[in-house]
Structures are given as structure tokens and as C-alpha cells.
Enzyme design. Sequence first.
Site, PDB file in Angstrom:
ATOM      1  N   CYS A   1      31.386  29.241  62.358  1.00  0.00           N
ATOM      2  CA  CYS A   1      31.194  28.221  61.330  1.00  0.00           C
ATOM      3  C   CYS A   1      32.517  27.633  60.851  1.00  0.00           C
ATOM      4  O   CYS A   1      32.606  26.431  60.540  1.00  0.00           O
ATOM      5  CB  CYS A   1      30.438  28.817  60.145  1.00  0.00           C
ATOM      6  SG  CYS A   1      31.235  30.275  59.423  1.00  0.00           S
TER       7      CYS A   1
ATOM      8  N   HIS B   1      32.376  32.516  55.348  1.00  0.00           N
ATOM      9  CA  HIS B   1      31.501  31.519  55.969  1.00  0.00           C
ATOM     10  C   HIS B   1      31.745  30.223  55.233  1.00  0.00           C
ATOM     11  O   HIS B   1      31.901  30.208  54.006  1.00  0.00           O
ATOM     12  CB  HIS B   1      30.035  31.919  55.848  1.00  0.00           C
ATOM     13  CG  HIS B   1      29.105  30.759  56.099  1.00  0.00           C
ATOM     14  ND1 HIS B   1      28.887  30.252  57.355  1.00  0.00           N
ATOM     15  CD2 HIS B   1      28.381  29.998  55.242  1.00  0.00           C
ATOM     16  CE1 HIS B   1      28.037  29.234  57.277  1.00  0.00           C
ATOM     17  NE2 HIS B   1      27.723  29.052  56.007  1.00  0.00           N
TER      18      HIS B   1
END
Length: 460
Positions: free
Chosen positions: A105, A35
Site C-alpha cells: 500500500c 498502512h
Amino acid sequence: MEKIPVKLYVYDISRGFAKQLSPLLLGKRIEGVWHTGIVCFGREYFYGGGGIESCLPGGTILGSPDEVVDLGDTEIFQDVFEEFLNGIGQQDFRPEKYHLFEHNCNTFSAEVAMFLTGNKIPQHIQDLPSEVLNTSFGQMIRPIIDSMSVRPTAASGTSSVSHSSSASSSSTTGPESIFEPRDTSSANQTATGRRGQPDGCQSSVLRKANTYNQVDTASDVAQLKDILTDTKEFSDEELSHLDELKDCLHNKNLIGVQERQIQILDKVVDKYLTQEKYCSAVQLSVKFLQVLSLNDQLFSDSKGLQETVNMTCRQFSDINSSSSQVECVKLYCCVTSHQTGHSVMFKDTRFTPLAAVTVNCLLSKNEDLTTVGAALASNIARFKVHEEIALECSTAVIEVLSKDLSPETGHNCLYALRRFIDCSSEVAGLASVLGLSVEKFKGSSPEMDDLCKDLEKLLS
């Protein structure tokens, strides 16, 4: 013109489990499940199920990043950057556009990095989704991932960039919604069943915790004192603290336990945890810690006890003695048997060694470790945990359920799996993809039959 530094914050949301379990699930090793967020103008910007959001750097529930990549500087003004975010937030990066593999993301970070600096984010981060989907396991789970492309909306308190006139909103806290545990409280239940579960599916009741408090106070203290006396590394004053501890345990006055009594147990574990010669001293000390940790109030009040348990947990992977390993895991079972201990052990989401301990035990070739690992998984599952932890532990639980198990171990694993499904909607999908069958566990007890029936509905 002022130059503003631009950083890429990189997080492994698997906390090391991708590296450990990917060969089993994917047939190849991947280093992490990444992430990312872009940090500039004093904020961290990221994209998830709530659209584009921001917080203070490192302010998501993931805590501190595993890596910080310097992307260079930008000369773009903040108001221009905010206009850019609002624009893409209403087009390609709307909440409903989020997809775990194909538009996530990292897609956002790559586009923002190019806009601000003209530089790309590391290629291995962008390549991860295709690496997974190109495996046979990735193709199997593709339909499940596609069905999860629309994520829950952002938690209240998170600064939503695409719906705010300023990215420096007064709301500076609030984790990214995709990292929030599913809310399984009654407030979110409906008359037709809980969110994501078939009608009529009932949550398993909160079962009695697995605990270990088998201590013969007088003889065990005497044995520990004899061992420590022989080492010649403990003073008479330190050894006298063991007598004080014996009196507290004998009189069932755990609230009277002092930090100095815990410190000597801590010292024994710290000095001899990896030394086979003094394995008995470690085991006895950990047994005392098990009894102390069962007391909710003592564990809550004693920072020394909390630190000792955490220290033992952090050193778990370095233990060479199977017997010491078993006693250590029993200690964690005792700690997580009550709400206070559970909350303390999981309050720092940046470092959750109990999940690693659970997986290591469940996948161990040592049958005793598998047994206590299942007990620990059951205790952890009694209370709500973050969905990443639920998914990590469930992967190992599903693997164990394919083996021949004792009734108690089987029950602990089934119970843990059932409760973890309440914490993460992805657990049921994973169990289905891996072809989990609970048929062999039926008929051993009414409670086991209820668990099997409940799980079959969820996995169908």
C-alpha cells in the site's frame, strides 16, 4: 483552475504493538507498522490483495487514521486521475503483484502522491520494510513473507478502482481485503481440509470459557459498604443501591439489576482504581461486575455495564496494584465468555484494548497476571477475531509457551494459539520461525495431546 487537496492517511495496523514488541522480535524499536491511503476527490484510495480499491475517507476496517499528512494540492482533473489508476491497476498494481514488504500500500501511495502533487510520502514509512528485513528476524521470516505475496481477493462491496469505470461507484463501504479476518466457516471448507491447513487437520472444539464469579454476596456487600462509608464520599442513597444489588444477586435475578446499581460500582472503580488504600473496594466492585457481565442478556441490554467495563479496560495500563490488575483481567474473561460480550468488546476495530490487556498480562513478570492473561487469550480465541488481533495475541502466547507453565495455563495458551491460526494464516508461520515446540505439553491429558498433534501438523 480548481485545486484539490491531497492527504495521506496513515494507520498503525499494529495498534501500538510494533513499538512494544519490536525490540523482542527485531532487536530494534520500530514505531509502527504503517498502512497508508491517498485521500482526494472525496475518496480514499489504497492498494492491497484486491488490487487498487477505494472507499469513503476512513472507511476501511481500520477506522480513523492515526495521522493525516498534507501532501499539497493537485490541479489534475478527476477523470485524468481515474485513467491513471486504471492504467497502473492493470500493470504494476494488479492484485497478484501485492507483496507485504516489497510492493504494498505504501508503494502505491508514494507513486500516486508523486503523480498528483510531485511530493513524496514520509521517508520513515517507505523505509519500514527494509528496516525489518535487514534484521536477523526479518531474514528468517523472508521465505514466509514471499509465500504470502499473493493475497485473498477483495471482499464484495469494496469499490475496485482498476475494474470500475468510475471511482465514485455506488459501493462506498467494504474494508480493504488484507484487513479482513480469514473466513473459517464451513462454507469455505473442503473435503481435504480447511484452507491453508494440512489434510486431516481438525479444528479444536469450542471449549468451556474461563469465568470468575466467586462472590459471597452478603459479606462482600457489607464489606464494600463499610469501606465506602469510611470514605465519606458516598451518600446514603448511593449506598442503598448496593443493598438492591445484593437482593438481585441473592435472588439470582440479574435481569432486575438497574443502571443505578451499576453506576455506584462504576464510581468506585473510577475514583479508586489507582489508589492502593482503597484496593479492596476496587476488587470487590470488579468482582460484582464479573458476575453481572456473565449474564449475556444483561450485558447486551445495559450500556452502563458495557461502558464501565470499557472504562476499566482503558485505564488498565495505569493500575499499580497487582491484585487489582488480576481482578480486572478476570472481568474481561467474564465479558468475553459469551458471544454478546465478545462482539461488543471487539465491535470497534479502531480501538481494541483487550488485545493490549492480553499481551501485557501474558508478558508480565507477575505469575498471577500471566495465568489470567492466558485465560483471557483462550476466551478471546473462542470466537473469530480480526487477523491483526490474532497475530498480536499469538506473539505473546508463543513467548509464554517457552516457559514452565501450569497445566491449565499451558492448555489455555495452546488452545488460543490453535484457534488464532484459524483467524490468521501468518500465526503458524510466526510460530514456526520462532521455533515453537509443543513436545513438553504432551501426556498431561487427551485434550492436550489432541491440541499438540493438531499444532504439530500446522507448524510442520
